[in-house]
Write an enzyme that holds these catalytic residues in place. Structure first.
Site, mmCIF file in Angstrom:
data_model
loop_
_atom_site.group_PDB
_atom_site.id
_atom_site.type_symbol
_atom_site.label_atom_id
_atom_site.label_comp_id
_atom_site.label_asym_id
_atom_site.label_seq_id
_atom_site.Cartn_x
_atom_site.Cartn_y
_atom_site.Cartn_z
ATOM 1 N N CYS A 1 1.106 36.444 51.743
ATOM 2 C CA CYS A 1 0.404 35.552 50.801
ATOM 3 C C CYS A 1 -1.120 35.606 50.870
ATOM 4 C CB CYS A 1 0.865 34.116 51.048
ATOM 5 S SG CYS A 1 2.632 33.922 50.813
HETATM 6 N N1 LIG Z 1 6.848 34.523 52.525
HETATM 7 C C1 LIG Z 1 6.200 33.403 52.309
HETATM 8 O O1 LIG Z 1 5.834 32.693 53.253
HETATM 9 C C2 LIG Z 1 5.856 32.922 50.900
HETATM 10 C C3 LIG Z 1 5.389 31.610 50.746
HETATM 11 C C4 LIG Z 1 5.114 31.147 49.472
HETATM 12 C C5 LIG Z 1 5.266 31.992 48.374
HETATM 13 N N2 LIG Z 1 5.682 33.273 48.552
HETATM 14 C C6 LIG Z 1 5.856 34.098 47.343
HETATM 15 O O2 LIG Z 1 7.248 34.196 47.054
HETATM 16 C C7 LIG Z 1 7.540 35.469 46.508
HETATM 17 C C8 LIG Z 1 8.621 36.153 47.339
HETATM 18 O O3 LIG Z 1 8.107 36.371 48.668
HETATM 19 P P1 LIG Z 1 9.041 36.653 49.903
HETATM 20 O O4 LIG Z 1 8.181 36.550 51.111
HETATM 21 O O5 LIG Z 1 10.279 35.822 49.834
HETATM 22 O O6 LIG Z 1 9.416 38.193 49.632
HETATM 23 P P2 LIG Z 1 10.581 39.035 50.350
HETATM 24 O O7 LIG Z 1 10.163 40.459 50.247
HETATM 25 O O8 LIG Z 1 10.925 38.437 51.664
HETATM 26 O O9 LIG Z 1 11.834 38.796 49.408
HETATM 27 C C9 LIG Z 1 11.943 39.283 48.114
HETATM 28 C C10 LIG Z 1 13.366 39.777 47.904
HETATM 29 O O10 LIG Z 1 13.496 40.156 46.529
HETATM 30 C C11 LIG Z 1 14.339 41.297 46.453
HETATM 31 N N3 LIG Z 1 14.085 41.907 45.151
HETATM 32 C C12 LIG Z 1 13.076 42.711 44.769
HETATM 33 N N4 LIG Z 1 13.186 42.997 43.449
HETATM 34 C C13 LIG Z 1 14.267 42.347 43.011
HETATM 35 C C14 LIG Z 1 14.891 42.245 41.731
HETATM 36 N N5 LIG Z 1 14.396 42.858 40.647
HETATM 37 N N6 LIG Z 1 15.994 41.490 41.632
HETATM 38 C C15 LIG Z 1 16.517 40.864 42.715
HETATM 39 N N7 LIG Z 1 15.967 40.922 43.938
HETATM 40 C C16 LIG Z 1 14.855 41.650 44.075
HETATM 41 C C17 LIG Z 1 13.956 42.115 47.671
HETATM 42 O O11 LIG Z 1 14.978 42.994 48.049
HETATM 43 C C18 LIG Z 1 13.739 41.002 48.720
HETATM 44 O O12 LIG Z 1 14.914 40.721 49.443
HETATM 45 C C19 LIG Z 1 6.219 36.224 46.452
HETATM 46 O O13 LIG Z 1 5.634 36.026 45.196
HETATM 47 C C20 LIG Z 1 5.389 35.519 47.504
HETATM 48 O O14 LIG Z 1 4.009 35.630 47.240
HETATM 49 C C21 LIG Z 1 6.009 33.759 49.798
#
Ligand SMILES: NC(=O)c1ccc[n+]([C@@H]2O[C@H](COP(=O)([O-])OP(=O)(O)OC[C@H]3O[C@@H](n4cnc5c(N)ncnc54)[C@H](O)[C@@H]3O)[C@@H](O)[C@H]2O)c1
Length: 438
Positions: A273
């Site tokens: 992030c």
């Molecule tokens: N990790 C954090 O602490 C956090 C906190 C707040 C917001 N976010 C935001 O949340 C969002 C997700 O982050 P995350 O850390 O969970 O990412 P992540 O990489 O852990 O998880 C994303 C998942 O989406 C899957 N994926 C990718 N393309 C896909 C598709 N077309 N259809 C279905 N699944 C798909 C991937 O395989 C993966 O498992 C981002 O925008 C991030 O900025 C993350």
């Protein structure tokens, strides 16, 4: 039964798209209050693990998933699929896919766009779509909405909201249910449906007037952190030169009961992030002929920090008559923050890479990351965590503490290592002229 009723009765099937650090805890929360949940992920390995009741995220215990597979009394049902052809089944679709930057540091909305295109194929009346991925103001209405609205009308046939995720992985003080959730709708009816859904699982919902306001509020939160971390990082470098302990200063300032919030310096920003999201706004601001100077400056200082750490390593070795070339450095902690197994954008990787480029022999230990394989920034890199024992500590010319996991026994490490460079104040209170700060 209409959608609002199905939500109230907890009969609406909730589809969570992207079962990662954000999507998985959210899916489990809906399941735990009684909703049927269908998780979607394009990674078949994750789907298989989750359907077997096994968590692949260290701080999410497998027991929670094992229970989800059994659909016990009072709870919903959870299963996962890689088949995006099933996106027409759920009543609510929560998009939690990655939003990284491209190699040119511009928003990479590929995942969001692909997901919206997939949803559009099976979109039907009575579906609610919520984008949770962090992104620039305008994404929901300028990118997602045009892809979804063909024959169906937003606010009447289907509903579209933006509701940013505020997950803090590994922080036991906050669960999905106790972190207030901001929601903005494309129309008042969209907002009403979004609020109805999230209020089933989250104690406090914060409705805002538009999806843009919701998108911007998430960026403000992350920019606020990036800028304040940059500020203390810069002050740390000055304090080191002045012979003042920045951590002591912060503890003192923290006692002010108003107008101050403590941020801590470190070896650089990491995670999905804070190093990334602010630049979504920088990119969007250009469309408005506007330059986001605070974000740029914070980015400059924060991305300099790994170089600063390497410079400190060189100086400290030099003081002891050793050069960095050929020195053996043991890095403690590869995760981007304490007690998580996530190395995305971790400053530890950057530091290890810089040390290697300068001729040092580098190994690492991280109880949460037994092995690290390449990734986008370091293709070809394949390393395994070294055991943390007397031998590995004593063999290292310098032990570099990058991530202050709580499992580490700091007094013991201090008693074994020849030289220590501490980037987190983890050795606070432990005396020894072999312990330095960076
Ligand atoms: N990790 C954090 O602490 C956090 C906190 C707040 C917001 N976010 C935001 O949340 C969002 C997700 O982050 P995350 O850390 O969970 O990412 P992540 O990489 O852990 O998880 C994303 C998942 O989406 C899957 N994926 C990718 N393309 C896909 C598709 N077309 N259809 C279905 N699944 C798909 C991937 O395989 C993966 O498992 C981002 O925008 C991030 O900025 C993350």
């Amino acid at each position: 039964m209409d959608l609002l009723e199905k939500i109230k009765n907890r009969q609406a099937l909730v589809g969570v798209i992207g079962l990662g650090y954000v999507g998985l805890p959210l899916a489990l929360r809906f399941f735990e209050v009684g909703f049927p949940v269908l998780g979607f992920d394009t990674d078949p390995k994750k789907v298989e693990l989750l359907n077997r009741g096994e968590s692949y995220i260290k701080h999410i215990p497998s027991e929670r998933l094992a229970e989800a597979g059994r659909s016990p009394e009072g709870k919903g049902k959870f299963s996962a699929t890689a088949d995006l052809g099933r996106l027409g089944e759920p009543e609510a679709l929560l998009i939690c896919v990655p939003t990284p930057l491209t190699s040119k540091r511009e928003p990479d909305l590929r995942y969001v766009e692909n997901t919206a295109r997939q949803i559009a194929k099976t979109l039907r009346p009575g579906q609610l779509v919520s984008l949770e991925s962090t992104t620039y103001p305008g994404t929901t209405e300028e990118l997602v909405l045009p892809l979804l609205s063909g024959r169906l009308r937003v606010g009447q046939d289907f509903f579209l909201v933006f509701s940013p995720e505020r997950e803090d992985p590994g922080n036991p003080r906050f669960q999905v249910s106790t972190i207030p959730k901001v929601v903005g709708g494309v129309t008042p009816a969209c907002l009403e449906h979004g609020v109805a859904l999230y209020s089933q699982v989250i104690e406090q919902i914060v409705p805002v007037s538009s999806t843009r306001a919701a998108e911007m509020s998430k960026l403000l939160e992350n920019i606020y952190r990036a800028v304040n971390i940059a500020l203390v990082n810069e002050l740390k470098i000055l304090c080191l030169r002045m012979g003042v302990d920045i951590f002591e200063v912060i503890e003192a300032s923290k006692t002010k009961p108003f107008g101050f919030q403590a941020f801590y310096p470190g070896p650089g920003l990491g995670g999905h992030c804070i190093p990334i999201d602010p630049f979504y706004l920088t990119w969007k601001a250009r469309e408005y002929d506007f330059s986001t100077r605070f974000i740029e400056l914070a980015g400059e200082i924060n991305s300099y920090m790994p170089y600063f750490v390497v410079q400190r390593v060189t100086e400290i070795l030099n003081d002891r008559g050793k050069s960095l070339g050929g020195a053996h450095i043991l890095v403690l902690g590869l995760a981007y923050k304490r007690d998580v197994g996530d190395a995305r954008e971790s400053p530890g990787l950057k530091i290890m890479n810089l040390l290697r480029q300068r001729g040092a022999a580098v190994s690492y230990n991280d109880p949460y990351i037994p092995q690290y394989i390449g990734g986008r920034h370091y293709p070809g890199l394949e390393i395994t965590s070294a055991p943390l024992n007397q031998e590995t500590l004593q063999q290292a010319d310098l032990v570099l503490l990058v991530t202050d996991h709580s499992d580490y026994d700091y007094p013991w490490i201090a008693s074994q290592a020849k030289l220590i460079l501490d980037t987190r104040n983890a050795f606070k209170g432990i005396r020894g002229d072999h312990i330095y700060q960076a």
